[in-house]
Design a protein around this motif. Structure first.
Motif, PDB file in Angstrom:
ATOM      1  N   LEU A  76       0.604  -1.470   0.488  1.00 63.14           N
ATOM      2  CA  LEU A  76       0.329   0.072  -0.143  1.00 63.14           C
ATOM      3  C   LEU A  76       0.622   0.908   0.027  1.00 63.14           C
ATOM      4  O   LEU A  76       0.343   2.173  -0.403  1.00 63.14           O
ATOM      5  N   LEU A  77       2.169   1.678   1.328  1.00 63.50           N
ATOM      6  CA  LEU A  77       2.704   2.826   0.479  1.00 63.50           C
ATOM      7  C   LEU A  77       3.234   2.426  -0.696  1.00 63.50           C
ATOM      8  O   LEU A  77       3.866   3.712  -1.475  1.00 63.50           O
ATOM      9  N   LEU A  78       3.253   1.902  -1.409  1.00 59.44           N
ATOM     10  CA  LEU A  78       4.051   1.907  -2.943  1.00 59.44           C
ATOM     11  C   LEU A  78       3.764   2.409  -3.766  1.00 59.44           C
ATOM     12  O   LEU A  78       3.754   3.282  -4.701  1.00 59.44           O
ATOM     13  N   ILE A  79       1.829   1.399  -3.230  1.00 63.57           N
ATOM     14  CA  ILE A  79       1.406   2.456  -4.342  1.00 63.57           C
ATOM     15  C   ILE A  79       1.297   4.306  -4.055  1.00 63.57           C
ATOM     16  O   ILE A  79       0.948   4.865  -5.328  1.00 63.57           O
ATOM     17  N   LEU A  80       1.142   4.419  -2.908  1.00 67.53           N
ATOM     18  CA  LEU A  80       0.731   5.689  -2.870  1.00 67.53           C
ATOM     19  C   LEU A  80       2.059   5.896  -3.299  1.00 67.53           C
ATOM     20  O   LEU A  80       1.721   7.536  -3.745  1.00 67.53           O
ATOM     21  N   LEU A  81       2.832   5.646  -2.902  1.00 64.91           N
ATOM     22  CA  LEU A  81       4.395   6.658  -3.364  1.00 64.91           C
ATOM     23  C   LEU A  81       5.236   7.082  -4.791  1.00 64.91           C
ATOM     24  O   LEU A  81       5.897   7.740  -5.035  1.00 64.91           O
ATOM     25  N   PHE A  82       4.537   5.713  -5.485  1.00 68.45           N
ATOM     26  CA  PHE A  82       5.015   5.772  -6.400  1.00 68.45           C
ATOM     27  C   PHE A  82       3.927   5.446  -7.916  1.00 68.45           C
ATOM     28  O   PHE A  82       4.068   6.025  -8.626  1.00 68.45           O
ATOM     29  N   ILE A  83       3.003   4.651  -7.616  1.00 71.83           N
ATOM     30  CA  ILE A  83       1.777   4.216  -8.643  1.00 71.83           C
ATOM     31  C   ILE A  83       0.885   5.701  -8.897  1.00 71.83           C
ATOM     32  O   ILE A  83       0.695   5.738  -9.960  1.00 71.83           O
ATOM     33  N   LEU A  84       0.786   5.826  -7.740  1.00 67.86           N
ATOM     34  CA  LEU A  84      -0.424   7.275  -7.776  1.00 67.86           C
ATOM     35  C   LEU A  84       0.149   8.619  -7.940  1.00 67.86           C
ATOM     36  O   LEU A  84      -0.265   8.816  -9.303  1.00 67.86           O
ATOM     37  N   PRO A  85       1.610   8.789  -8.069  1.00 64.92           N
ATOM     38  CA  PRO A  85       2.693  10.208  -8.567  1.00 64.92           C
ATOM     39  C   PRO A  85       2.429   9.669  -9.746  1.00 64.92           C
ATOM     40  O   PRO A  85       2.425  10.753 -10.586  1.00 64.92           O
TER      41      PRO A  85
ATOM     42  N   GLN B 195      11.624  17.550  -1.658  1.00 63.47           N
ATOM     43  CA  GLN B 195      11.967  18.352  -2.021  1.00 63.47           C
ATOM     44  C   GLN B 195      10.825  18.537  -3.540  1.00 63.47           C
ATOM     45  O   GLN B 195      10.272  19.977  -3.649  1.00 63.47           O
ATOM     46  N   SER B 196      10.785  17.497  -4.315  1.00 57.01           N
ATOM     47  CA  SER B 196      10.146  17.851  -5.700  1.00 57.01           C
ATOM     48  C   SER B 196       8.087  18.204  -5.011  1.00 57.01           C
ATOM     49  O   SER B 196       7.599  18.784  -5.736  1.00 57.01           O
ATOM     50  N   VAL B 197       7.683  17.313  -3.806  1.00 56.84           N
ATOM     51  CA  VAL B 197       6.650  16.668  -3.897  1.00 56.84           C
ATOM     52  C   VAL B 197       6.481  19.059  -3.258  1.00 56.84           C
ATOM     53  O   VAL B 197       5.160  19.051  -3.289  1.00 56.84           O
ATOM     54  N   LEU B 198       7.291  18.974  -1.303  1.00 59.84           N
ATOM     55  CA  LEU B 198       6.859  20.464  -1.587  1.00 59.84           C
ATOM     56  C   LEU B 198       7.107  21.237  -2.233  1.00 59.84           C
ATOM     57  O   LEU B 198       6.538  22.190  -2.362  1.00 59.84           O
ATOM     58  N   GLY B 199       8.088  21.385  -3.300  1.00 60.30           N
ATOM     59  CA  GLY B 199       7.817  22.412  -4.173  1.00 60.30           C
ATOM     60  C   GLY B 199       6.263  22.355  -4.722  1.00 60.30           C
ATOM     61  O   GLY B 199       6.116  23.487  -5.739  1.00 60.30           O
ATOM     62  N   GLY B 200       6.599  21.391  -5.300  1.00 60.86           N
ATOM     63  CA  GLY B 200       5.230  21.222  -6.018  1.00 60.86           C
ATOM     64  C   GLY B 200       3.684  21.509  -5.808  1.00 60.86           C
ATOM     65  O   GLY B 200       2.495  22.090  -6.859  1.00 60.86           O
TER      66      GLY B 200
ATOM     67  N   VAL C  71       7.771  17.695 -11.658  1.00 62.24           N
ATOM     68  CA  VAL C  71       8.847  16.776 -12.655  1.00 62.24           C
ATOM     69  C   VAL C  71      10.307  17.265 -12.757  1.00 62.24           C
ATOM     70  O   VAL C  71      10.717  16.318 -12.643  1.00 62.24           O
ATOM     71  N   LEU C  72      10.050  18.232 -13.027  1.00 54.74           N
ATOM     72  CA  LEU C  72      11.156  18.903 -13.586  1.00 54.74           C
ATOM     73  C   LEU C  72      12.415  19.269 -12.194  1.00 54.74           C
ATOM     74  O   LEU C  72      13.299  18.573 -12.561  1.00 54.74           O
ATOM     75  N   ILE C  73      11.186  19.809 -11.687  1.00 53.53           N
ATOM     76  CA  ILE C  73      11.905  19.615 -10.333  1.00 53.53           C
ATOM     77  C   ILE C  73      12.802  18.320  -9.738  1.00 53.53           C
ATOM     78  O   ILE C  73      14.201  18.079  -8.842  1.00 53.53           O
TER      79      ILE C  73
END
Length: 366
Positions: free
Chosen positions: A72-81, A226-231, A247-249
């Motif tokens: 479930l953690l991998l789905i939230l961190l990788f699949i959904l983003p 950093q990218s999530v907070l910057g986004g 994505v660029l960040i």
């Protein structure tokens, strides 16, 4: 006393080597579509294995419950983003292609306001137009194909949606298997390494695991935060195409270039458009995001191994060119493991203590 001569069956040796080579090539051919996904899954599992063990202790020692929680953690961190990123790329790919196709129709600006400058205004204006008339349009026409090729390459990478989703799905499946059977898999890899290189082979496996953890924790996790907070800051400030910029960040942070390469132009654009309130808020938020690197990275790198910045930069760029978006994760890992193994092999010999002058003098005397 004469020693008996051993007679080698040369055809038998040749056919044996050919058979082994054929089996290796055939096996590689079969698993080739899954190599990138398996490498990605191995990196994720090695980096998050301590977390799995802690979850297993909290969940009454049940490995199955811990594997479900990690899935479930991998789905939230990788699949959904990644799914959200792909959706944004699909929605915005049309305007990018249209922009790239109009590059050849651009004309150099007139800059009439240069004439209003005192003293040197007319001279600068005339010199500029002389440059434009001499070759500015031709220069732009020559540059246009390269702009078009660059935009086409990025769109082509974004268009590999099915391939990226397949790698994500296989990564999740392989991660579940490795979480469930991690000890057996690690023992098998160590056994193979010992068969190849005895104790050195076993040490090489350990060094490889440390390098993978260093990239995953010290580089990827820091870049992800950093990218999530910057986004989030870009989205709240009303910056257009915030997903693309996020994505660029992430790419800039993985390449050790930092998030300010994207955040500073966004701040300038907000001030230029007159939205000073959100621009000031984004300035403060950008300072927090940029300094987070100095706090989070050392703490995470202690769990792995420190690696040269140039190595990570080359791994990111080379991996992106070689494997597409998934190369952002695979490229640095490959170079990091190779670097750690190479340095361990070099450290087995003492460093040279003589100076270059002494070496040259010895060469002349010999």
């Amino acid at each position: 006393m004469t020693q008996p001569q051993h007679r080698y069956d040369l055809p038998r040796i040749i056919f044996g080597v050919l058979f082994i080579a054929t089996m290796i090539i055939a096996s590689f051919w079969v698993i080739q579509p899954f190599i990138l996904s398996l490498a990605w899954a191995a990196m994720v599992v090695i980096a998050t294995w301590p977390l799995l063990i802690k979850l297993q202790k909290l969940l009454w020692g049940r490995r199955s419950l811990a594997v479900m929680a990690m899935t479930l953690l991998l789905i939230l961190l990788f699949i959904l983003p990644i799914s959200l990123m792909i959706g944004s790329l699909v929605d915005n790919s049309g305007p990018v292609i249209a922009w790239a196709s109009t590059l050849g129709k651009l004309h150099m600006p007139e800059f009439v306001w240069l004439q209003s400058l005192p003293m040197f205004g007319d001279k600068i204006y005339n010199s500029y137009h002389a440059l434009v008339n001499a070759g500015g349009a031709a220069l732009l026409a020559k540059m246009q194909p390269y702009f078009g090729q660059t935009a086409t390459w990025f769109v082509a990478q974004a268009a590999h949606i099915g391939r990226l989703l397949l790698h994500c799905t296989l990564m999740l499946l392989f991660s579940v298997i490795l979480y469930a059977r991690g000890e057996q898999v690690a023992l098998g890899i160590r056994h193979f390494a010992v068969r190849l290189g005895a104790e050195r082979g076993d040490a090489a496996v350990l060094l490889g695991g440390q390098a993978i953890r260093a990239v995953a924790l010290g580089v990827v996790v820091t870049a992800l935060v950093q990218s999530v907070l910057g986004g989030i800051g870009l989205a709240l400030s009303g910056i257009p195409a915030a997903t693309w910029l996020t994505v660029l960040i992430f790419i800039c942070c993985v390449a050790q270039l930092g998030p300010l390469l994207v955040l500073v132009p966004a701040i300038i654009w907000l001030y230029w458009s007159g939205d000073t309130t959100w621009a000031t808020v984004l300035v403060i938020w950008s300072c927090v995001v940029a300094t987070l690197d100095n706090v989070l990275r050392p703490m995470l790198i202690r769990m792995g191994a420190d690696l040269p910045t140039l190595l990570i930069l080359l791994g990111v760029i080379g991996g992106l060119l070689a494997f597409g978006l998934i190369g952002l994760f695979i490229g640095p890992v490959v170079l990091a493991v190779s670097y750690r193994l190479l340095t361990a092999w070099m450290d087995e010999a003492a460093k040279p203590t003589t100076t270059l002058q002494d070496v040259a003098r010895n060469l002349e005397e010999s």
